[in-house]
Design an enzyme around this catalytic site. Structure first.
Site, mmCIF file in Angstrom:
data_model
loop_
_atom_site.group_PDB
_atom_site.id
_atom_site.type_symbol
_atom_site.label_atom_id
_atom_site.label_comp_id
_atom_site.label_asym_id
_atom_site.label_seq_id
_atom_site.Cartn_x
_atom_site.Cartn_y
_atom_site.Cartn_z
ATOM 1 N N GLU A 123 0.835 -1.199 0.000
ATOM 2 C CA GLU A 123 0.000 0.000 0.000
ATOM 3 C C GLU A 123 0.872 1.253 0.000
ATOM 4 O O GLU A 123 2.100 1.180 0.146
ATOM 5 C CB GLU A 123 -0.933 0.007 1.216
ATOM 6 C CG GLU A 123 -0.211 -0.008 2.551
ATOM 7 C CD GLU A 123 -1.150 -0.255 3.725
ATOM 8 O OE1 GLU A 123 -2.374 -0.310 3.529
ATOM 9 O OE2 GLU A 123 -0.643 -0.388 4.852
ATOM 10 N N HIS A 181 3.764 -1.062 10.487
ATOM 11 C CA HIS A 181 3.418 0.343 10.334
ATOM 12 C C HIS A 181 2.240 0.747 11.203
ATOM 13 O O HIS A 181 1.483 -0.093 11.699
ATOM 14 C CB HIS A 181 3.103 0.669 8.872
ATOM 15 C CG HIS A 181 1.956 -0.126 8.307
ATOM 16 N ND1 HIS A 181 2.098 -1.391 7.801
ATOM 17 C CD2 HIS A 181 0.634 0.184 8.178
ATOM 18 C CE1 HIS A 181 0.921 -1.837 7.374
ATOM 19 N NE2 HIS A 181 0.024 -0.897 7.593
ATOM 20 N N ARG A 200 -2.869 -7.562 13.334
ATOM 21 C CA ARG A 200 -2.559 -6.582 14.374
ATOM 22 C C ARG A 200 -1.524 -7.152 15.334
ATOM 23 O O ARG A 200 -1.717 -8.206 15.930
ATOM 24 C CB ARG A 200 -3.815 -6.210 15.164
ATOM 25 C CG ARG A 200 -4.861 -5.468 14.396
ATOM 26 C CD ARG A 200 -5.927 -4.881 15.336
ATOM 27 N NE ARG A 200 -7.103 -4.487 14.584
ATOM 28 C CZ ARG A 200 -8.230 -5.190 14.563
ATOM 29 N NH1 ARG A 200 -8.340 -6.295 15.277
ATOM 30 N NH2 ARG A 200 -9.250 -4.781 13.837
#
Length: 329
Positions: A123, A181, A200
């Site tokens: 991304e 990130h 996560r």
């Protein structure tokens, strides 16, 4: 019949509740935000079964991107027709009032970590607004090992292991899959592979007020995905391709997507022959000209240019900042 109807397709945003979100998107998009809770994401272009994008105006209003791709793949994708099971990128605005979870996404080859029908997730972000506590966390501090990161998790000091910087408006950040990130106090545009696979690692010890519980973590999957050799990531250096009639910068170019940024006030060309493009208005107002007709494109607007539309002219009414997204050819 659909060929005669093809035109620049303005797309409706799809809002998503996120515990870390805010309400800043109300000032960026025309569509009103639902309710009064935190809205963290506006999905701008989505070819997903659970959240399909729809055309917002014109004779094809209400049609989903999926329906149009199934009915007329050649008109939508041109020479790229047949290459993709679904439209391969997902575009979003993110309003991170609070911190995103510290997270990681798998890359395409990690099939054991990717559910059937999904892909990896590389991304990229473009910073649209930055607050007083803005921060981007991207990559690990040099020398960080899995054992050290596990100790940081146990002591709730994960941020101490993450490389980070204070972003400014206009910064463009590329995040290859497997990069740890997070971000905070920012409004950003995001382009990504069409995947919703997120692991996560840490969620800042937060409780979701909707459930009264912490959100689930996927620590083992995240650890297995992390590229421990990926150290600090900062903003990319845009490649200036043109300075007239407007400034054209290439922000990102990878095997999944390319993104250019156009800034200026003179008329300029967008789109390409026989390939689709997506335009995202960030600043200012103007209109696209296609087949002698005007199609508005201003701040917060997203327009899909089918391959059959080809190149067309954008005529700004004010100084503008417009992103153009392309698929790999």
């Amino acid at each position: 019949m659909i060929e005669s109807l093809m035109y620049p397709l303005r797309i409706e945003p799809i809002y998503q509740y996120r515990v870390w979100g805010g309400r800043r998107l109300a000032d960026f998009l025309m569509a009103p935000l639902p309710g009064d809770g935190p809205i963290g994401e506006a999905w701008l272009l989505s070819d997903r079964d659970d959240h399909p994008s729809r055309v917002a105006a014109g004779s094809l209003k209400g049609s989903t991107l999926r329906q149009l791709l199934e009915q007329s793949p050649d008109l939508l994708l041109g020479k790229l027709a047949g290459r993709f099971r679904r439209f391969p990128v997902l575009l979003k605005f993110l309003d991170a009032r609070d911190k995103l979870s510290v997270q990681v996404h798998p890359e395409d080859g990690q099939q054991g970590d990717i559910p059937a029908g999904e892909s990896g997730k590389t991304e990229a972000w473009v910073v649209l607004e930055a607050g007083p506590t803005s921060r981007i966390y991207a990559g690990l501090k040099p020398g960080t090992t899995r054992a050290e990161l596990e100790r940081a998790l146990a002591s709730r000091a994960v941020a101490d292991s993450l490389a980070s910087f204070t972003p400014v408006v206009g910064d463009a950040v590329f995040l290859r899959a497997r990069t740890v990130h997070s971000l905070s106090d920012l409004l950003v545009f995001e382009v990504q592979e069409n995947s919703d696979v997120t692991f996560r690692l840490y969620d800042w010890d937060r409780v979701d007020p909707k459930t009264g519980k912490p959100r689930p973590l996927q620590i083992e999957q995240a650890m297995a995905c992390i590229d421990f050799g990926q150290v600090a990531i900062g903003p990319v250096v845009p490649v200036i391709e043109e300075v007239a009639p407007v400034r054209r910068e290439r922000l990102f170019q990878c095997e999944h997507f390319s993104v250019w940024r156009h800034t200026g006030q003179a008329s300029f060309s967008v789109g390409a022959v026989d390939t689709p493009r997506v335009l995202v208005g960030l600043v200012g107002e103007g209109e696209l000209e296609h087949a002698g007709l005007p199609f508005p494109l201003g701040r917060g607007d997203v327009v899909f240019l089918p391959a059959a539309v080809g190149a067309c002219t954008y005529r700004p009414h004010t100084p503008v900042n417009v992103l153009e997204v392309a698929l790999p050819e």
